[in-house]
Design an enzyme around this catalytic site. Structure first.
Site, PDB file in Angstrom:
ATOM      1  CG  ASP A  65       3.974  35.139 -17.955  1.00  0.00           C
ATOM      2  OD1 ASP A  65       3.665  33.936 -18.075  1.00  0.00           O
ATOM      3  OD2 ASP A  65       5.152  35.535 -17.902  1.00  0.00           O
ATOM      4  CG  ASP A 113      10.368  25.956 -13.909  1.00  0.00           C
ATOM      5  OD1 ASP A 113       9.918  25.933 -15.073  1.00  0.00           O
ATOM      6  OD2 ASP A 113       9.831  26.594 -12.988  1.00  0.00           O
TER       7      ASP A 113
END
Lengths: 252, 193
Positions: free
Chosen positions: A11, A130
């Site tokens: 990230d 997701d």
């Protein structure tokens, strides 16, 4: 023999790795380039960089970072996070990314997937999904970093984006993410069987056996993990050795 | 050495440029005939789709120029497929330099063939210093069957051409610029031809 892929995910916020990554042998563990090079050396098969910054100004930093990563590492990498338009993708691919992943923008404008595939080729278009299971809804697709439930059933959406030209699916189970209790074998297996493109399983990795299970039982083509690798709870060479012993085709 | 990468807006040229930079070689990006003709060696990358890539080549008259080149030439991925006669991808007539045809994978396995696969039956100095079963990174949906110009094989599940050679034209289906140290060695070997 084509091997299963082990994919660390980093990230990135404002050009830096977030999450307190701790490596003795890396001087600056917040530096994505140094960390990426270390993972490549450890035997990672590819890398994913997710830009979690919010502003457009910071996104320019990300494109510059992608260029820096491409300059230094010699394995493939995917970049994602906040990609909304063909022009964003062009910028990132020109900077040297091999693939881009789109998520919420594909839900808002499914035609984007088709445009990207036609323009740049399916091989560089990963659609990130997701997904979350509830007894009431079954496995549903969520958008906006998992905050908004959509109308799409996960299998239907995976098939649809593949028809539109996605070359790969990155499937994250929100139920499993962060639990370290294993990948979601059921939905991963269903998606992997339903589509003709490779599927990266994400969310829930906690042990080496979890990786063996997602490859053997759910037919995943690749498995992604973040904190497990970043905090060195699991070393890639050890994981790959284990998988090889378990009869998984793996690059060592 | 005057090394030119053909830049025709259909390739991840940046990755190839960076891979060469890591080998200490500064390459020139160009689509101009005079620059390409004057190169000691030429690299021809490519990702994307065959018919639009051919349109880009034609728009720059490179479809005429590239077959006439005599210096060592290296096509990568789509760059390899474009060197052949014809591709099943949108039924495209390609450059016709290497007498081979490009077919779509017909298999129950996942397409694109994406990831690390092993190279075997390695031939020619391009693979100098590499072991049989060395891994390389592939990402493609079309392939060239085995033929007399095959200089390396990979299997998915059937064996296909991982690399080709015809006269001064070398070509790889995999991405040497993304294949770790083995890939660097292959690029280095090309530079040493």
């Amino acid at each position: 023999m084509l091997t299963k892929r082990i994919v660390p995910c980093l990230d990135i916020k404002n050009g830096r790795c977030v999450k307190g990554i701790q490596f003795e042998n890396i001087r600056d563990a917040g530096d994505p380039v140094q960390l990426a090079a270390w993972y490549a050396e450890q035997g990672a098969d590819e890398l994913v960089f997710l830009d979690i910054t919010a502003t457009n100004e910071e996104r320019k930093t990300f494109a510059a970072l992608v260029r820096d990563i491409a300059r230094h590492i010699d394995i493939p990498f995917t970049v994602g996070g906040g990609i909304g338009a063909v022009a964003d993708v062009e910028l990132l691919l020109q900077a040297g990314a091999d693939k881009v992943s789109v998520n919420s923008s594909a839900i808002r404008h499914p035609q984007l997937v088709e445009e990207l595939a036609n323009r740049f080729g399916s091989q560089c278009v990963t659609v990130a999904i997701d997904t979350k299971y509830t007894e009431l809804t079954g496995w549903k697709v969520y958008s906006r970093a998992g905050t908004v439930e959509t109308e799409h059933a996960t299998i239907d959406w995976a098939k649809r984006v593949t028809e539109l030209g996605a070359g790969e699916i990155l499937l994250t189970s929100m139920n499993n993410d962060g639990t370290k209790a294993g990948f979601a074998l059921d939905i991963t297996g269903e998606v992997a069987r339903a589509v003709s493109v490779p599927v990266i399983a994400s969310g829930g990795a906690g042990t080496m056996q979890h990786f063996a299970d997602v490859f053997h039982q759910a037919s995943a083509d690749a498995a992604l993990a973040a904190s497990l690798f970043h905090f060195r709870e699991l070393e890639i060479p050890v994981l790959k050795g284990f998988l090889k012993e378990q009869g998984v085709d793996i690059r060592i | 050495m005057n090394l030119v990468i053909v830049d025709y807006k259909a390739g991840n040229v940046q990755s190839v440029l960076f891979a060469l930079e890591r080998l200490g070689v500064q390459a020139t990006l160009s689509c101009e005939a005079e620059v390409i003709k004057g190169a000691d060696k030429v690299i021809f990358p490519g990702v994307g789709e065959a018919s639009s890539a051919m349109a880009q080549l034609r728009a720059r008259n490179l479809d005429k120029l590239l077959p006439s080149l005599e210096q060592p030439f290296f096509g990568v991925c789509l760059g390899m497929q474009l060197l052949c006669q014809h591709s099943e991808e949108n039924n495209t007539d390609t450059l016709g330099i290497i007498p081979e045809k490009v077919l779509r994978f017909k298999t129950d396995l996942k397409v694109p063939h994406m990831g690390w696969n092993q190279l075997h039956h390695l031939q020619t100095p391009l693979f100098e210093g590499l072991q049989e079963q060395e891994y390389a990174y592939f990402v493609h949906s079309y392939y060239v069957p085995l033929g007399e110009h095959t200089i390396a094989q990979a299997s998915y599940p059937e064996p296909f051409s991982a690399a080709l050679q015809y006269k001064n034209f070398y070509a790889a289906q995999f991405h040497p610029e993304k294949s770790g140290p083995a890939g660097s060695r292959i690029l280095q070997n090309f530079l040493a031809l």
